[in-house]
Design an enzyme around this catalytic site. Structure first.
Site, short mmCIF file in Angstrom:
data_model
loop_
_atom_site.label_atom_id
_atom_site.label_comp_id
_atom_site.label_asym_id
_atom_site.label_seq_id
_atom_site.Cartn_x
_atom_site.Cartn_y
_atom_site.Cartn_z
NE ARG A 101 -3.85 0.56 1.86
CZ ARG A 101 -5.17 0.75 2.50
NH1 ARG A 101 -5.37 1.28 3.48
NH2 ARG A 101 -6.04 0.18 1.80
CG HIS A 128 -8.29 0.03 -3.02
ND1 HIS A 128 -7.49 -1.02 -2.88
CD2 HIS A 128 -9.01 0.38 -1.73
CE1 HIS A 128 -7.72 -1.36 -1.57
NE2 HIS A 128 -8.50 -0.46 -1.10
CD GLN A 131 -13.29 -2.22 -0.97
OE1 GLN A 131 -12.06 -2.01 -0.25
NE2 GLN A 131 -14.15 -2.57 -0.96
CG ASP A 223 -13.44 6.23 -1.40
OD1 ASP A 223 -13.49 6.16 -0.09
OD2 ASP A 223 -12.34 6.31 -2.23
CB CYS A 263 -14.15 1.05 -0.63
SG CYS A 263 -13.51 2.80 -0.65
NE ARG A 291 -10.29 -5.48 0.29
CZ ARG A 291 -9.52 -4.35 0.69
NH1 ARG A 291 -10.20 -3.36 1.35
NH2 ARG A 291 -8.18 -4.33 0.44
#
Ligand code: CP
Ligand code: NVA
Length: 306
Positions: A101, A128, A131, A223, A263, A291
């Site tokens: 990340r 991402h 996700q 988001d 998310c 996930r």
């Protein structure tokens, strides 16, 4: 199937289908995969905070018989000037996979270019993908299909918008992004998504009108308005994103059976009203659970025992 999991756009619909089918099996029959990554180690580089990504990858590799090693921003030598390339080369001598990340997407690409083991993108400023693989699994569970559905993303043209554009377009969905002026998704990502959609029978719409974006959508997604690293812009963004909050009135423009997705982490009263995220259309905790299953599928295919 690509050697790394860096961008959904590197994958074909068949690749994503294979991941989604395996993720479904993993959710149904977790005990059947207890040895799938026995003896394997995943290094997990985190230059930003995380709840879901960190815990789901570490728990996931453990459930597959392997182990994860958390490497936070101060734990390794990157912040003292060791290069990404050297970090990748060294880790490749010890571990079987690297999850990262990072801020700059170029850092994940650099890791992938210099690692001899698979690299998994656990979020960059651009994308991402892990996700969105879990999100595709969630949508398919709830709606029974992907192709032909309309997914509306409201808010910042950010990493989530980008991976949803890629993943939705590859799977034949109609992806609509509704964003405030000045916060459009990356034009290169939009162009690529349009090419992918042309091949899959999907479509891409980018608009500054939130109502046009959500009209008759099967999935309404949002988001945070200020992503990790954008904390200094928070106040300005709060002002500029007015009108883009997913509330009951916007949800009423979507299909009556529409689901709401996020998310997480979420800010109730900013990008989403509590009545929506805590209401009956919300599937946000199923997304979070998936996930685990989707990323176990990634780890098995990229670093599992054969
Ligand atoms: N959705 C997501 O990636 O959450 P974290 O930042 O908590 O990992
Ligand atoms: N766009 C958000 C996603 C968090 C999972 C961020 O980058 O902070």
């Amino acid at each position: 199937m690509p050697r790394h999991f860096v961008s959904l756009a590197d994958h074909t619909a068949e690749d994503l289908r294979a991941y989604l089918d395996l993720a479904r099996q993993l959710k149904l029959y977790p005990a059947a995969f207890k040895e799938a990554c026995a003896g394997r180690t995943l290094a997990m580089i985190f230059q930003k905070p995380s709840l879901r990504t960190r815990v789901s990858f570490q728990t996931g590799i453990f459930q597959l018989g392997g182990q994860g090693i958390y490497l936070g921003p101060k734990d390794i030598q990157l912040h003292r000037g060791e290069t990404i390339a050297d970090t990748a080369r060294v880790l490749s001598r010890y571990v079987d996979g690297i999850m990262a990340r990072v801020f700059a997407h170029a850092d994940v690409l650099d890791l992938a270019a210099h690692a001899s083991v698979p690299v998994i993108n656990g979020l960059s400023d651009l994308l991402h993908p892990a996700q969105v693989l879990a999100d595709l699994q969630t949508i398919e569970e709830k709606k029974g299909r992907l192709a032909g559905l309309k997914l509306a993303f409201l808010g910042d043209g950010n990493n989530m918008a980008h991976s949803l554009l890629h993943g939705g377009a590859i799977m034949g969905m109609s992806v609509a992004i509704g964003h405030p002026r000045g916060y459009a998704p990356d034009p290169e990502v939009v162009t690529r998504a349009r090419e992918l959609a042309a091949a899959s029978g999907g479509s891409v719409l980018v608009t500054e009108d939130p109502r046009e974006a959500v009209a008759e959508a099967d999935v309404v997604y949002t988001d945070v308005w200020a992503s990790m690293g954008q904390e200094a812009e928070r106040e300005e963004r709060l002002a500029r994103f007015q009108g883009f909050q997913v509330d009951g009135a916007l949800m009423a423009l979507a299909d009556p059976a529409a689901i709401f997705m996020h998310c997480l982490p979420a800010h109730r009263g900013e990008e989403v009203a509590a009545e929506v995220i805590d209401g009956p259309a919300s599937v946000v905790f199923d997304q979070a659970e998936n996930r685990l299953h989707a990323q176990k599928a990634i780890m098995i295919r990229l670093m599992g025992r054969r």
